[in-house]
Scaffold this motif. Sequence first.
Motif, short mmCIF file in Angstrom:
data_model
loop_
_atom_site.label_atom_id
_atom_site.label_comp_id
_atom_site.label_asym_id
_atom_site.label_seq_id
_atom_site.Cartn_x
_atom_site.Cartn_y
_atom_site.Cartn_z
N ARG A 118 64.93 4.11 53.49
CA ARG A 118 66.46 3.82 54.92
C ARG A 118 65.66 2.35 55.78
NH1 ARG A 118 69.71 7.72 55.04
NH2 ARG A 118 69.93 9.31 53.44
N LEU A 119 66.63 0.91 55.90
CA LEU A 119 65.55 0.43 56.39
C LEU A 119 66.38 0.53 57.55
CD1 LEU A 119 65.15 -2.39 53.83
CD2 LEU A 119 63.70 -0.37 54.50
N GLY A 120 65.99 0.80 58.99
CA GLY A 120 66.77 0.83 60.48
C GLY A 120 67.41 -0.23 60.54
N ILE A 121 68.77 -1.00 61.01
CA ILE A 121 69.16 -1.73 60.71
C ILE A 121 68.27 -3.05 62.54
CG2 ILE A 121 71.07 -2.96 61.55
CD1 ILE A 121 72.88 -1.25 59.98
N GLU A 122 68.01 -1.87 63.64
CA GLU A 122 67.66 -2.64 64.35
C GLU A 122 66.55 -2.81 64.64
OE1 GLU A 122 69.22 -2.36 67.58
OE2 GLU A 122 71.34 -1.17 66.08
N ASP A 123 65.78 -2.40 63.46
CA ASP A 123 64.70 -2.77 63.12
C ASP A 123 64.20 -4.22 62.28
OD1 ASP A 123 62.86 -0.86 63.92
OD2 ASP A 123 62.88 0.81 62.60
N ILE A 124 65.27 -4.39 61.58
CA ILE A 124 65.28 -5.74 60.69
C ILE A 124 65.14 -6.84 61.51
CG2 ILE A 124 66.23 -6.88 59.18
CD1 ILE A 124 68.04 -4.12 58.24
N LEU A 125 64.25 -7.77 60.96
CA LEU A 125 64.00 -9.05 61.78
C LEU A 125 64.88 -9.88 61.43
CD1 LEU A 125 62.01 -10.69 63.80
CD2 LEU A 125 60.29 -10.50 62.09
N GLU A 126 64.94 -10.28 59.55
CA GLU A 126 64.80 -11.34 58.88
C GLU A 126 65.29 -10.71 57.64
OE1 GLU A 126 62.96 -15.33 56.70
OE2 GLU A 126 62.08 -14.07 58.15
N VAL A 127 67.08 -11.47 56.85
CA VAL A 127 67.73 -10.95 55.79
C VAL A 127 67.68 -12.54 54.78
CG1 VAL A 127 69.03 -10.09 54.69
CG2 VAL A 127 68.64 -9.21 56.98
N ARG A 128 67.23 -12.14 53.87
CA ARG A 128 67.46 -13.13 52.58
C ARG A 128 67.73 -12.82 51.64
NH1 ARG A 128 62.25 -13.79 51.19
NH2 ARG A 128 62.47 -13.52 49.20
N LEU A 129 69.10 -12.63 51.30
CA LEU A 129 69.43 -12.44 50.48
C LEU A 129 69.04 -13.29 48.61
CD1 LEU A 129 73.63 -13.13 51.09
CD2 LEU A 129 71.93 -10.68 50.85
N LEU A 130 68.67 -12.14 48.16
CA LEU A 130 68.13 -12.44 46.74
C LEU A 130 69.51 -12.67 45.39
CD1 LEU A 130 64.76 -10.52 46.20
CD2 LEU A 130 65.31 -12.37 47.36
N ALA A 131 68.92 -14.81 44.16
CA ALA A 131 70.19 -14.09 43.26
C ALA A 131 70.20 -13.64 42.70
CB ALA A 131 69.62 -15.73 42.40
N PRO A 132 71.09 -12.57 41.79
CA PRO A 132 70.27 -11.96 40.64
C PRO A 132 69.87 -12.61 39.67
CG PRO A 132 73.08 -11.88 42.04
CD PRO A 132 72.28 -12.82 42.12
N GLU A 133 69.27 -11.24 38.77
CA GLU A 133 68.22 -11.88 38.46
C GLU A 133 69.14 -12.44 36.88
OE1 GLU A 133 65.47 -10.29 36.36
OE2 GLU A 133 65.74 -9.83 38.53
N GLY A 134 68.90 -13.72 36.00
CA GLY A 134 69.49 -14.94 35.03
C GLY A 134 70.18 -15.69 36.08
N GLU A 135 70.04 -15.49 37.45
CA GLU A 135 71.10 -16.77 37.92
C GLU A 135 70.62 -18.12 38.98
OE1 GLU A 135 74.31 -15.97 40.51
OE2 GLU A 135 75.12 -14.28 39.38
#
Length: 136
Positions: A118-135
């Motif tokens: 569980r990741l608290g939204i208030e504690d998140i500094l950065e989000v990096r979306l990852l490409a799904p496997e194969g893409e």
Amino acid sequence: MSGPYDDIINLPHHVSAQRPHMPMADRAAQFSPFAALSGYGDAVREAARLTGGKAELAEEEKAALDARLRKLRPGSSAAFTVFRPDERKEGGAYVTAEGVVRRIDGCAREIVLADGRRLGIEDILEVRLLAPEGET
């Protein structure tokens, strides 16, 4: 030359018939250093361990982070940079958590990953979306 111990100086060394001979390792333990301040070394190491503070984001950074968080959907793969408070002292450290989003809980203000973290939204500094496997 004669001395006060001339009568016993050449006698054989006494060996007890009732008590076993002490091994050399046990004899050496008698002379090991005494730690008068037990735990002091641990306390010094703990005090020397560095922790950092939680970063304050500027308004434009908060807006950019919010936009990336809104792109998250259940099943999305992402890498999060999250502040983890230290259990023993003030401050903490930023860690990276990668995983698949199971759900986004708006009431608890946290993101639940597929592995149960569980990741608290208030504690998140950065989000990096990852490409799904194969893409790529």
